[in-house]
Design a protein around this motif. Structure first.
Motif, short mmCIF file in Angstrom:
data_model
loop_
_atom_site.label_atom_id
_atom_site.label_comp_id
_atom_site.label_asym_id
_atom_site.label_seq_id
_atom_site.Cartn_x
_atom_site.Cartn_y
_atom_site.Cartn_z
N ILE A 146 0.84 -1.20 0.00
CA ILE A 146 0.00 0.00 0.00
C ILE A 146 0.88 1.25 0.00
O ILE A 146 0.59 2.23 -0.70
CB ILE A 146 -0.96 -0.01 1.21
CG1 ILE A 146 -1.94 -1.18 1.09
CG2 ILE A 146 -1.71 1.31 1.33
CD1 ILE A 146 -2.82 -1.38 2.31
N GLN A 179 -6.99 -3.71 -2.43
CA GLN A 179 -6.19 -3.79 -1.21
C GLN A 179 -6.92 -4.60 -0.14
O GLN A 179 -6.32 -5.42 0.55
CB GLN A 179 -5.88 -2.39 -0.71
CG GLN A 179 -4.98 -1.59 -1.65
CD GLN A 179 -4.87 -0.14 -1.25
OE1 GLN A 179 -5.21 0.24 -0.13
NE2 GLN A 179 -4.41 0.70 -2.16
N PRO A 186 -3.01 -6.09 -3.25
CA PRO A 186 -2.51 -4.75 -3.59
C PRO A 186 -1.50 -4.78 -4.73
O PRO A 186 -1.31 -3.76 -5.42
CB PRO A 186 -1.86 -4.27 -2.29
CG PRO A 186 -1.53 -5.53 -1.53
CD PRO A 186 -2.60 -6.51 -1.89
#
Length: 434
Positions: free
Chosen positions: A130, A291, A296
């Motif tokens: 992320i 995510q 992700p």
């Protein structure tokens, strides 16, 4: 503050985030401008009395004004920092007073027994991709900064007369590339970023319930939540994007009146970015969902590919004198279409979702076309009534209002009344169309 906001959002409580953002924005306005203006007047008074600014003497007021700018900017940033601190203080105190709704009974019934080390490992594994996405997004935003100026210079060398209409006593040939880039990012890109900011909230708000459905492996609930999110996002993004596209010049004059040369630079690019808004707004919550679904890396790959497409198109298109800065908008549009299609496809594939194309895309698009046509016709009609000295800002607002009315009327005719939309979003059972 971001950690506290995320914790509350994870508990499906968006109020602390909303209130803290309002507080932060309000105090940034008050303190940022207040400190900047206060210091500006203090420096002006200091120079009038002593001919110096903080111990340094200057020959004339122009030099003094230039030297004062860094101090004034620092004052504005200080006000902004204090505003963030106030918002952070609010969310901390609010959490202490109101609690987080997690009771001792809930903790005792919790069946998760993972040790702290295992939980920390999961967090690191989840957070690194992320964080990498944030880096990639920053890189994507830097593409224009790295390519626009040199490509505009190339275009000017190939056809200098194309840019003659922008030149003036205050704006020389050497200054023009920076001016064009600054106009594009300061006006067109600023408006471009407004709609995705709103639709991103829908992706954020669906994350807790989606994570719960994912943990329970309840695909039906996941598909229902995703469908609702896509419908709401489309209903907002499609008319907003088309409205920006057809009313780019009136919107620019409404927001940035008096900056005529900058507006002329941005009219065509902003029309193109208006269409790109639609795809970016739909893709943004999809990234949050990827995510949440534990993928992700898919978002990273999609964004990298989109950034590479934009980079190459920027270099090719902006160098063409007839296209120039519009090339940056075109490359953004192509990149966002690519990113949107792949992100929606990935989400649908991972959740076995078969999107309702008519409900999600076709009906809002038809209504948005009617909205755009109505808005532009209203604006042109009022503008042509020369004997009525109507303020151009009023004309723009009125046109947007008429277009919005047509939009909701079309949704009503398509059996998508506002009431049905609200029910569809928040009820467990979707209402039947009349």
């Amino acid at each position: 503050m971001s950690v506290e906001r995320g914790y509350c959002e994870g508990l499906q409580n968006m109020i602390p985030t909303a209130v803290s953002e309002v507080i932060e924005t309000l105090f940034k306005l008050i303190l940022g401008l207040g400190f900047a203006y206060g210091l500006m007047y203090h420096i002006s008074d200091m120079y009038d009395k002593t001919g110096m600014i903080f111990g340094t003497a200057y020959e004339n007021s122009r030099q003094a004004a230039s030297a004062a700018l860094p101090f004034i900017a620092a004052a504005a940033i200080l006000g902004s920092s204090i505003a963030s601190a106030i918002a952070c203080l609010y969310i901390l105190i609010s959490g202490k007073i109101k609690g987080d709704s997690v009771t001792n009974q809930m903790l005792q019934r919790d069946t998760i027994t993972d040790p702290t080390g295992a939980t920390a490992k999961k967090l690191v594994v989840c957070c690194l991709p992320i964080a990498l996405i944030s880096v990639i997004m920053t890189f994507a935003n830097m593409i224009d900064m790295l390519t626009v100026n040199p490509c505009i210079k190339t275009a000017m060398k190939a056809s200098p007369h194309t840019f003659d209409s922008l030149l003036s006593d205050k704006l020389t040939t050497d200054m023009l590339p920076n001016f064009i880039y600054g106009s594009y990012t300061g006006l067109a890109v600023t408006v471009f970023g407004l709609v995705p900011t709103i639709t991103a909230m829908f992706g954020k708000s669906i994350l807790p319930s989606l994570a719960e459905s994912c943990a329970k492996n309840d695909k039906k609930a996941m598909q229902s939540g995703l469908t609702k999110m896509l419908i709401v996002t489309s209903i907002i993004a499609i008319p907003a994007g088309m409205g920006i596209a057809v009313l780019s010049e009136p919107i620019l004059r409404f927001l940035f009146g008096g900056r005529e040369t900058e507006i002329q630079v941005c009219i065509i690019p902003m029309s193109i970015l208006g269409i790109a808004v639609i795809f970016l707004a739909i893709a943004t919550p999809c990234f949050a969902i990827l995510q949440t679904l534990g993928k992700p890396h898919k978002a990273i790959i999609i964004m990298l590919a989109g950034g590479i497409i934009k980079l190459f198109l920027n270099i090719i298109l902006i160098r063409q004198p007839i296209i120039n800065i519009s090339g940056a908008a075109i490359s953004t549009l192509v990149s966002e279409v690519f990113i949107c299609v792949l992100s929606v496809r990935s989400v649908c594939k991972m959740t076995d979702l078969k999107p309702k194309v008519s409900e999600i895309f076709v009906k809002p698009t038809y209504a948005a076309i009617m909205c755009s046509v109505t808005a532009i016709l209203s604006h042109e009609t009022l503008t042509k009534i020369a004997h009525l000295q109507i303020n151009h800002r009023f004309v723009t607002l009125f046109s947007i209002g008429i277009g919005s009315t047509m939009y909701f009327f079309c949704l009503y005719l398509l059996c998508e009344t506002p009431k049905n939309i609200v029910n569809y979003i928040f009820s467990k059972k979707n209402p039947q169309n009349p």
